[in-house]
Design a protein around this motif. Sequence first.
Motif, PDB file in Angstrom:
ATOM      1  N   TYR A  42      -4.677   1.319   4.151  1.00  0.00           N
ATOM      2  CA  TYR A  42      -6.014   1.010   4.675  1.00  0.00           C
ATOM      3  C   TYR A  42      -5.824   0.592   6.121  1.00  0.00           C
ATOM      4  O   TYR A  42      -5.074  -0.345   6.400  1.00  0.00           O
ATOM      5  N   SER A  86      -9.946 -10.675   3.302  1.00  0.00           N
ATOM      6  CA  SER A  86      -8.964  -9.736   3.843  1.00  0.00           C
ATOM      7  C   SER A  86      -9.122  -8.455   3.031  1.00  0.00           C
ATOM      8  O   SER A  86      -9.137  -8.509   1.795  1.00  0.00           O
ATOM      9  N   GLY A  87      -9.262  -7.311   3.719  1.00  0.00           N
ATOM     10  CA  GLY A  87      -9.566  -6.075   2.998  1.00  0.00           C
ATOM     11  C   GLY A  87      -8.601  -5.814   1.856  1.00  0.00           C
ATOM     12  O   GLY A  87      -8.994  -5.617   0.699  1.00  0.00           O
ATOM     13  N   SER A  88      -7.296  -5.866   2.171  1.00  0.00           N
ATOM     14  CA  SER A  88      -6.305  -5.507   1.158  1.00  0.00           C
ATOM     15  C   SER A  88      -6.269  -6.512   0.005  1.00  0.00           C
ATOM     16  O   SER A  88      -5.706  -6.218  -1.048  1.00  0.00           O
ATOM     17  N   ASP A 111       4.077  -1.993   6.574  1.00  0.00           N
ATOM     18  CA  ASP A 111       2.726  -2.497   6.851  1.00  0.00           C
ATOM     19  C   ASP A 111       2.649  -2.994   8.300  1.00  0.00           C
ATOM     20  O   ASP A 111       3.422  -2.551   9.128  1.00  0.00           O
ATOM     21  N   ALA A 112       1.749  -3.927   8.572  1.00  0.00           N
ATOM     22  CA  ALA A 112       1.573  -4.383   9.956  1.00  0.00           C
ATOM     23  C   ALA A 112       2.611  -5.450  10.295  1.00  0.00           C
ATOM     24  O   ALA A 112       2.289  -6.619  10.496  1.00  0.00           O
ATOM     25  N   SER A 165      -3.669  -8.172  11.347  1.00  0.00           N
ATOM     26  CA  SER A 165      -4.332  -6.924  10.950  1.00  0.00           C
ATOM     27  C   SER A 165      -5.837  -6.946  11.226  1.00  0.00           C
ATOM     28  O   SER A 165      -6.407  -5.890  11.489  1.00  0.00           O
ATOM     29  N   HIS A 195      -7.362  -3.675  12.808  1.00  0.00           N
ATOM     30  CA  HIS A 195      -8.424  -2.807  12.268  1.00  0.00           C
ATOM     31  C   HIS A 195      -9.489  -2.544  13.341  1.00  0.00           C
ATOM     32  O   HIS A 195     -10.028  -1.453  13.445  1.00  0.00           O
ATOM     33  N   ARG A 244      -7.375  -5.451  -3.435  1.00  0.00           N
ATOM     34  CA  ARG A 244      -6.448  -4.705  -4.299  1.00  0.00           C
ATOM     35  C   ARG A 244      -5.497  -5.622  -5.059  1.00  0.00           C
ATOM     36  O   ARG A 244      -4.788  -5.156  -5.956  1.00  0.00           O
ATOM     37  N   SER A 293      -1.891 -12.377   3.292  1.00  0.00           N
ATOM     38  CA  SER A 293      -3.353 -12.537   3.287  1.00  0.00           C
ATOM     39  C   SER A 293      -3.941 -11.882   2.034  1.00  0.00           C
ATOM     40  O   SER A 293      -4.965 -12.329   1.527  1.00  0.00           O
ATOM     41  N   ALA A 301       0.845  -1.202   0.000  1.00  0.00           N
ATOM     42  CA  ALA A 301       0.000   0.000   0.000  1.00  0.00           C
ATOM     43  C   ALA A 301       0.875   1.244   0.000  1.00  0.00           C
ATOM     44  O   ALA A 301       1.780   1.379   0.828  1.00  0.00           O
TER      45      ALA A 301
END
Length: 335
Positions: A19, A148-150, A290-291, A200, A204, A153, A116, A15
Amino acid sequence: MSNWKATAQAFPNIALIKYWGNRDQALRLPSNPSLSMNLAGLTTITTVEFDPALKQDVFVLGGREIGGQGLERVSRFLDQVRMKTSEVFETSEVSTLFAHVDSRNNFPPGAGLASSASGFAALAVAASAAAGLQLSEAELSRLARLGSGSACRSVPGGFVEWAVGADDRSSYACSIAPADHWDLCDIVALIDVEHKAVGSTEGHAVADTSPLQAARVATAPDRLAQARSAVLARDFAALADVVELDSLMMHAVMITSSPVLMYWQPATIAVMHAVRQWRANGLAACATIDAGPNVHVLCPAEAADEVALRLRVIPGVRQVISARAGGPAHLISNP
Ligand code: PMV
């Protein structure tokens, strides 16, 4: 072998605008829009087979059978695919079948390398094809988002934007430029490849406990607009500043959440300082995290060898992995 089998490949993504935090935790509707680049060379390959002989879903990751929460997360995801088949087809045998999922990464999972993202993108493409569904890119991106949200993308190719959307139907990612638009590289300094203590999904869920999250979310659209323009114009200097600011804002939220999420290790900070110094001295490079503790150093292709060379000698950096912009998630086979 059943007729319901397919294999897909997907790339993780880094990213550029992060996010972090959800408006709707179950549907993974994000609090802010984000922008990323897929990473070619780092891959997840996943085979899904719905099998009448199975009494439950089976999940094998890197050759090891996974139970507990890992299996539950994959099973819940497969439930969405089974549900979709019963919506689409009048009679659907697949809606009652369990599946065997075999997934392999060529990079370490769980260490901030977005396994993920590529994992659920590959699973969305493979599972839907194995079930006989023909989903559009937007539908696949929405489906991957539920895992997984990402991951939404990692479905489209190249440089990808995920607008927040109003609801489940409208929250998906689209490509703003293909992978060959800009030869941007991500040189990843691996500092720790152990599985992180707080993933993550839990992260979140606590983002809103930080007093800084509201300010981060309110200003994210401006940073996204700056980053989008910089990517479209291939303007590295403009991109570098906004990428570093956005990553630091996300980590400021993490560090001030309850419980505190501190992913950085001493070597993480050493790399950040080094990259800022290099940039001040004229080397085009910027850092984003990232995380996890690993640092992604972005740079134009011309600077990639020099960046990798310099990262390798920083104490605490165990390994350096290089990636370029990657294409979309895609099927490899669907007999
Ligand atoms: O998709 P998730 O739930 O693993 O969240 C990813 C969050 C970050 O990697 C930290 C940022 C991002 O936008 O990828």
